[in-house]
Design a protein around this motif. Structure first.
Motif, PDB file in Angstrom:
ATOM      1  N   ARG A 190      27.005 -12.472  43.887  1.00 40.81           N
ATOM      2  CA  ARG A 190      26.849 -13.561  42.906  1.00 40.81           C
ATOM      3  C   ARG A 190      27.644 -14.796  43.289  1.00 40.81           C
ATOM      4  O   ARG A 190      28.561 -14.751  44.102  1.00 40.81           O
ATOM      5  CB  ARG A 190      27.241 -13.064  41.519  1.00 40.81           C
ATOM      6  N   ALA A 205      29.445 -17.903  40.868  1.00 36.80           N
ATOM      7  CA  ALA A 205      29.741 -18.100  39.444  1.00 36.80           C
ATOM      8  C   ALA A 205      30.486 -19.413  39.210  1.00 36.80           C
ATOM      9  O   ALA A 205      31.676 -19.410  38.911  1.00 36.80           O
ATOM     10  CB  ALA A 205      30.569 -16.913  38.931  1.00 36.80           C
ATOM     11  N   SER A 259      31.978 -22.841  37.588  1.00 36.29           N
ATOM     12  CA  SER A 259      32.334 -23.424  36.287  1.00 36.29           C
ATOM     13  C   SER A 259      31.749 -24.828  36.262  1.00 36.29           C
ATOM     14  O   SER A 259      31.915 -25.571  37.231  1.00 36.29           O
ATOM     15  CB  SER A 259      33.859 -23.522  36.145  1.00 36.29           C
ATOM     16  N   GLU A 261      29.840 -20.219  34.414  1.00 34.14           N
ATOM     17  CA  GLU A 261      31.056 -19.822  33.687  1.00 34.14           C
ATOM     18  C   GLU A 261      31.476 -20.969  32.768  1.00 34.14           C
ATOM     19  O   GLU A 261      32.394 -21.735  33.066  1.00 34.14           O
ATOM     20  CB  GLU A 261      32.143 -19.411  34.673  1.00 34.14           C
ATOM     21  N   TYR A 289      39.053 -15.831  31.033  1.00 32.71           N
ATOM     22  CA  TYR A 289      38.294 -15.739  32.286  1.00 32.71           C
ATOM     23  C   TYR A 289      38.374 -14.339  32.908  1.00 32.71           C
ATOM     24  O   TYR A 289      37.348 -13.761  33.288  1.00 32.71           O
ATOM     25  CB  TYR A 289      38.804 -16.805  33.279  1.00 32.71           C
ATOM     26  N   VAL A 344      34.855 -12.251  33.418  1.00 33.03           N
ATOM     27  CA  VAL A 344      34.356 -12.041  34.770  1.00 33.03           C
ATOM     28  C   VAL A 344      34.134 -10.542  35.054  1.00 33.03           C
ATOM     29  O   VAL A 344      33.129 -10.139  35.646  1.00 33.03           O
ATOM     30  CB  VAL A 344      35.352 -12.712  35.757  1.00 33.03           C
ATOM     31  N   ARG A 355      34.063 -15.124  46.825  1.00 35.32           N
ATOM     32  CA  ARG A 355      34.506 -16.377  46.179  1.00 35.32           C
ATOM     33  C   ARG A 355      35.676 -16.943  46.966  1.00 35.32           C
ATOM     34  O   ARG A 355      36.160 -16.329  47.928  1.00 35.32           O
ATOM     35  CB  ARG A 355      34.880 -16.105  44.717  1.00 35.32           C
TER      36      ARG A 355
END
Ligand code: GLU
Length: 294
Positions: free
Chosen positions: A10, A12, A14, A46, A183, A187, A201
């Protein structure tokens, strides 16, 4: 023949600002890690903090698609999933695994810490408050955050870039004082409920992964494998920012941005399919990419 993994990777973001070249590069890497291992690829916005920035989120999706990142399923928006986080928070509280914390950031930074605890790690001030003490604190007016009652000081995760990585687990916040799920909780819940078993990430989040993995384990979720990839920095060695020149897709153009990303990876490629053919996690640069716009 072994069947491909059924899991997913993924990206993700913000939705606080347009994706810059560093974010795009991380997204491309996450996509490569997932697709090269037969995984599905999912996008999650997010936006628990940035609920009002729908337009920014939509631009991020447009930019990801333009650079050639493809995804399965509809992107997920955290702000539309509040019940799932709230349910987990209630479960933790019911099991005695969460407690109210009245400390301000300043209280935490000025409290005495255990010798090896990093700055900002929660020193446990509110962990053993009596009911009477808690009632007094409530009267002070500050709405309490909810913290995890962690039974470990550290936890080890498997990272495809950093190997076995052990880091601090403190009593981290699972619900903020303003009632918004934290968060670290969101997550973990989202990754598990979406079947995400590979988390790629930026390495600014490496030190959060032991906390997240610890919580996943506590909730009975499978442990994801991580890959924390080097960030992009500017010529002064700092996190990239707007003033560093052309950094967004709108400023650079798709061809230029894609070219810069492939160059930074030393895998010259015409497109994402070409990049995927060349992708070798072992050859991933381990140093931050120092970005100097033309
Ligand atoms: N939303 C976070 C960010 O944009 C990333 C969270 C994650 O990948 O776990 O920095």
């Amino acid at each position: 023949m072994s069947s491909p993994p059924s899991g997913a990777g993924r990206f993700a973001p913000s939705p606080s600002a347009d994706l810059h070249i560093g974010n795009l590069r991380t997204a491309v890497l996450a996509w490569l890690f997932a697709r090269s291992t037969g995984r599905r690829f999912l996008i999650r916005i997010e936006d628990l903090d940035d609920r009002t920035h729908d337009d920014v989120a939509r631009q991020q999706l447009t930019d990801l698609a333009a650079i050639g990142v493809t995804w399965d399923d509809q992107p997920q928006w955290q702000s539309r999933q509040r019940q799932r986080y709230d349910a987990v928070i209630v479960r933790l509280a019911d099991q005695g695994l969460a407690y109210e914390c009245y400390c301000s950031r300043k209280d935490i930074l000025s409290a005495p810490r255990a010798p090896h605890a990093p700055e900002g790690a929660y020193p446990g001030t509110c962990r053993e408050l009596s009911d009477a003490e808690r009632a007094t604190k409530r009267e002070t007016g500050r709405p309490p955050a909810l913290r995890l009652r962690a039974e470990a000081d550290e936890y080890t995760v498997t990272d495809l870039v950093h190997g076995s990585y052990t880091g601090v687990v403190d009593d981290f916040v699972v619900r903020r004082g303003d009632g918004v799920p934290a968060y670290n909780l969101a997550v973990v819940v989202d990754d598990a409920l979406s079947g995400i078993d590979q988390v790629v990430r930026g390495d600014d989040l490496l030190s959060s992964s032991p906390r997240q993995s610890y919580l996943a384990n506590l909730l009975g979720y499978p442990q994801p494998v991580y890959a924390h990839v080097p960030l992009v920095i500017n010529a002064e060695g700092k996190r990239m920012a707007k003033r560093d020149g052309a950094v967004t897709l709108a400023e650079l153009g798709v061809a230029e941005a894609f070219g810069l990303i492939t160059k930074s990876l030393s895998w010259p490629a015409a497109d994402m399919a070409d990049l995927l053919r060349q992708f070798d996690p072992a050859a991933l640069p381990r140093q931050p990419w120092i970005y100097q716009p033309a």
